[in-house]
Scaffold this active site. Structure first.
Site, mmCIF file in Angstrom:
data_model
loop_
_atom_site.group_PDB
_atom_site.id
_atom_site.type_symbol
_atom_site.label_atom_id
_atom_site.label_comp_id
_atom_site.label_asym_id
_atom_site.label_seq_id
_atom_site.Cartn_x
_atom_site.Cartn_y
_atom_site.Cartn_z
ATOM 1 N N ASP A 12 0.876 -1.178 0.000
ATOM 2 C CA ASP A 12 0.000 0.000 0.000
ATOM 3 C C ASP A 12 0.913 1.228 0.000
ATOM 4 O O ASP A 12 2.137 1.088 0.132
ATOM 5 C CB ASP A 12 -0.889 -0.014 1.257
ATOM 6 C CG ASP A 12 -1.779 1.218 1.353
ATOM 7 O OD1 ASP A 12 -2.391 1.594 0.344
ATOM 8 O OD2 ASP A 12 -1.856 1.820 2.445
ATOM 9 N N SER A 13 0.316 2.401 -0.080
ATOM 10 C CA SER A 13 1.134 3.609 -0.012
ATOM 11 C C SER A 13 1.619 3.857 1.420
ATOM 12 O O SER A 13 2.538 4.640 1.628
ATOM 13 C CB SER A 13 0.312 4.812 -0.474
ATOM 14 O OG SER A 13 -0.800 4.980 0.382
ATOM 15 N N TYR A 44 -0.904 8.247 -2.673
ATOM 16 C CA TYR A 44 -1.071 7.827 -4.063
ATOM 17 C C TYR A 44 -2.374 8.401 -4.648
ATOM 18 O O TYR A 44 -2.486 8.627 -5.842
ATOM 19 C CB TYR A 44 -1.175 6.300 -4.151
ATOM 20 C CG TYR A 44 0.117 5.518 -4.058
ATOM 21 C CD1 TYR A 44 1.315 6.106 -3.655
ATOM 22 C CD2 TYR A 44 0.135 4.163 -4.381
ATOM 23 C CE1 TYR A 44 2.487 5.363 -3.576
ATOM 24 C CE2 TYR A 44 1.299 3.410 -4.314
ATOM 25 C CZ TYR A 44 2.474 4.012 -3.902
ATOM 26 O OH TYR A 44 3.620 3.268 -3.835
ATOM 27 N N GLY A 45 -3.357 8.567 -3.773
ATOM 28 C CA GLY A 45 -4.741 8.771 -4.217
ATOM 29 C C GLY A 45 -5.062 10.103 -4.855
ATOM 30 O O GLY A 45 -6.184 10.326 -5.302
ATOM 31 N N CYS A 75 -4.553 -1.725 -1.576
ATOM 32 C CA CYS A 75 -4.670 -0.293 -1.858
ATOM 33 C C CYS A 75 -5.769 -0.104 -2.896
ATOM 34 O O CYS A 75 -5.676 -0.656 -4.007
ATOM 35 C CB CYS A 75 -3.337 0.214 -2.399
ATOM 36 S SG CYS A 75 -3.398 1.932 -2.964
ATOM 37 N N THR A 77 -6.571 2.599 -4.477
ATOM 38 C CA THR A 77 -6.114 3.448 -5.580
ATOM 39 C C THR A 77 -5.381 2.614 -6.632
ATOM 40 O O THR A 77 -5.677 2.709 -7.826
ATOM 41 C CB THR A 77 -5.177 4.547 -5.017
ATOM 42 O OG1 THR A 77 -5.880 5.250 -4.001
ATOM 43 C CG2 THR A 77 -4.731 5.491 -6.096
ATOM 44 N N GLU A 154 -2.545 8.742 8.577
ATOM 45 C CA GLU A 154 -1.082 8.644 8.620
ATOM 46 C C GLU A 154 -0.510 9.436 9.797
ATOM 47 O O GLU A 154 0.548 9.111 10.308
ATOM 48 C CB GLU A 154 -0.467 9.133 7.311
ATOM 49 C CG GLU A 154 -0.642 8.161 6.152
ATOM 50 C CD GLU A 154 0.184 6.868 6.286
ATOM 51 O OE1 GLU A 154 1.281 6.896 6.865
ATOM 52 O OE2 GLU A 154 -0.312 5.822 5.813
ATOM 53 N N CYS A 188 -10.909 2.915 0.173
ATOM 54 C CA CYS A 188 -9.481 3.159 0.417
ATOM 55 C C CYS A 188 -9.151 2.400 1.685
ATOM 56 O O CYS A 188 -9.875 2.510 2.694
ATOM 57 C CB CYS A 188 -9.226 4.653 0.603
ATOM 58 S SG CYS A 188 -7.585 5.016 1.272
ATOM 59 N N THR A 189 -8.059 1.647 1.651
ATOM 60 C CA THR A 189 -7.746 0.768 2.784
ATOM 61 C C THR A 189 -7.318 1.533 4.037
ATOM 62 O O THR A 189 -7.249 0.949 5.112
ATOM 63 C CB THR A 189 -6.654 -0.235 2.389
ATOM 64 O OG1 THR A 189 -5.529 0.502 1.868
ATOM 65 C CG2 THR A 189 -7.154 -1.210 1.352
ATOM 66 N N HIS A 190 -7.041 2.821 3.891
ATOM 67 C CA HIS A 190 -6.738 3.607 5.095
ATOM 68 C C HIS A 190 -7.998 3.834 5.943
ATOM 69 O O HIS A 190 -7.913 4.022 7.151
ATOM 70 C CB HIS A 190 -6.190 4.991 4.713
ATOM 71 C CG HIS A 190 -4.719 5.014 4.445
ATOM 72 N ND1 HIS A 190 -4.169 4.488 3.307
ATOM 73 C CD2 HIS A 190 -3.676 5.513 5.178
ATOM 74 C CE1 HIS A 190 -2.849 4.670 3.341
ATOM 75 N NE2 HIS A 190 -2.531 5.286 4.464
HETATM 76 N N1 DGL Z 1 -4.640 3.168 1.012
HETATM 77 C C1 DGL Z 1 -4.681 3.587 -0.331
HETATM 78 C C2 DGL Z 1 -5.982 3.299 -0.992
HETATM 79 O O1 DGL Z 1 -6.558 2.307 -0.623
HETATM 80 C C3 DGL Z 1 -3.932 4.795 -0.769
HETATM 81 C C4 DGL Z 1 -4.202 6.075 -0.105
HETATM 82 C C5 DGL Z 1 -3.309 7.159 -0.636
HETATM 83 O O2 DGL Z 1 -2.091 6.980 -0.613
HETATM 84 O O3 DGL Z 1 -3.832 8.174 -1.086
HETATM 85 O O4 DGL Z 1 -6.450 3.986 -1.861
#
Ligand code: DGL
Length: 278
Positions: A12-13, A44-45, A75, A77, A154, A188-190
Site C-alpha cells: 500500500d502507499s 497515491y490517491g 490499496c 487506488t 497517517e 481506500c484501505t486507510h
Molecule cells: N490506502 C490507499 C488506498 O486504498 C492509498 C491512499 C493514498 O495513498 O492516497 O487507496
C-alpha cells in the site's frame, strides 16, 4: 523451496494495507507476510494514473525480490488504476480490493444503494461502479472522494474521540444525504482505521448502514485462492516483516496501535532502487 512456504506480499502507499494484514493474520495464521508501505511517496490517491502505475510497478519489483508466492494490492487506488497493467506485467497471482469489496456490498445491500468512500483517483476511475454494475446493473452507486482521510490516518488521528476526524467525516458524509445509502464501501484501505467514527456518523445520518472494509474483503479473496490452489502454508507460526520507504517511527506507532501488538521489525528501503523499466 516448497511454494507453500513462501511469503505473501502485501503493499500500500502507507498504513492502509494493514487492514488487510490484520485480517490475514487472523484467517491465515501460518502464513509469512512481507508488507511494504510506500510512506516516502504517499499519498497515491491524488496522483495521475501514470504515476500510480509507475509506483505500483516499483512496489511489485521490491516484493518480488522477497520471493513472494502471491501479491495482495491492499490499496484501493492501485487496485482501481493499475490492476490490469500489473496482472499483464508480472507473472504471479495478484489480487486487488475492488472486486471482493464490491461483491460483499452487493451481498449486503437491501435498498440497492451503495456508497463508495475512496481517494479522488479511485472515484474518478469508477472501478467500484463498474464492478458493482457487472454483478447487478440495477444497483445505484455514489462515490465520494475523501482526500483528507489519508493524512489524518497517517498522522495518527484515529481515536474515536478525535474531533477533527469526526468533523471531516461528517463533512464528507453530508454529500450522501440525498442518496441515503444502506451500504458504504470503505474503498481506500486507510479508511477502516477510522471505521468506528465513520460507522457512528453514518448511522446517525442514514439509519441502518453496513460498512464494507475493502482491505478485509480482499484478504478473504486471497485466502480462498491459496486454499483452492493448494498453496496455503499449513503449519508453524506466521512471521510478518514490514518495509517502508521513509522514516519508520510514525508507521511503527500507528501500526502498533491498530494491530494491537508491538510492531518492531520495520526496515526502511530505497524503493527507487527497484525502479520499473518499461
Ligand atoms: N490506502 C490507499 C488506498 O486504498 C492509498 C491512499 C493514498 O495513498 O492516497 O487507496
Amino acid at each position: 523451496m516448497d511454494v507453500n512456504e513462501l511469503p505473501i506480499g502485501v503493499f500500500d502507499s502507507g498504513l492502509g494495507g494493514l487492514t488487510a494484514v490484520r485480517e490475514l493474520k487472523e484467517i491465515l495464521p501460518h502464513e509469512n507476510i512481507v508488507y511494504f508501505g510506500d510512506t516516502g511517496r504517499l499519498p497515491y490517491g491524488t496522483r495521475s494514473a501514470e504515476t500510480i502505475i509507475k509506483y505500483a510497478c516499483d512496489d511489485m519489483n521490491f516484493l518480488l525480490t522477497n520471493s513472494v508466492k502471491a501479491v495482495l494490492i491492499a490499496c484501493g487506488t492501485v487496485s482501481s488504476t493499475a490492476l490490469g497493467v500489473l496482472k499483464s506485467s508480472f507473472d504471479i497471482p495478484i489480487f486487488g480490493v475492488v472486486e471482493p469489496a464490491s461483491a460483499e456490498a452487493v451481498r449486503l445491500t437491501e435498498k440497492g444503494k451503495i456508497a463508495v468512500l475512496a481517494t479522488p483517483s479511485t472515484i474518478s476511475a469508477k472501478a467500484f461502479d463498474k464492478a458493482i454494475a457487472a454483478i447487478n446493473p440495477a444497483f445505484s452507486v455514489m462515490g465520494v472522494g475523501c482526500p483528507m482521510f489519508v493524512p489524518l490516518v497517517e498522522n495518527g488521528y484515529i481515536g474515536e474521540d478525535c474531533n477533527i476526524t469526526k468533523e471531516i467525516v461528517n463533512e464528507y458524509l453530508s454529500k450522501l444525504e440525498d442518496f441515503s445509502p444502506d451500504v458504504i464501501i470503505l474503498g481506500c484501505t486507510h479508511y477502516p482505521l477510522i471505521k468506528n467514527i465513520i460507522s457512528k456518523a453514518a448511522g446517525e445520518k442514514f439509519g441502518k448502514v453496513r460498512i464494507v472494509d475493502s482491505g478485509r474483503a480482499s484478504a478473504h479473496a486471497l485466502k480462498n485462492f491459496l486454499h483452492e490452489s493448494g498453496k496455503a502454508k499449513a503449519d508453524g507460526p506466521g512471521v510478518t516483516r514490514y518495509f517502508v520507504s521513509d522514516e519508520p517511527h510514525n508507521f511503527m506507532r500507528t501500526a502498533s496501535l491498530f494491530l494491537g501488538e508491538q510492531v518492531e521489525n520495520i526496515s526502511k528501503i530505497d524503493v527507487e532502487k527497484y525502479l520499473y523499466k518499461k
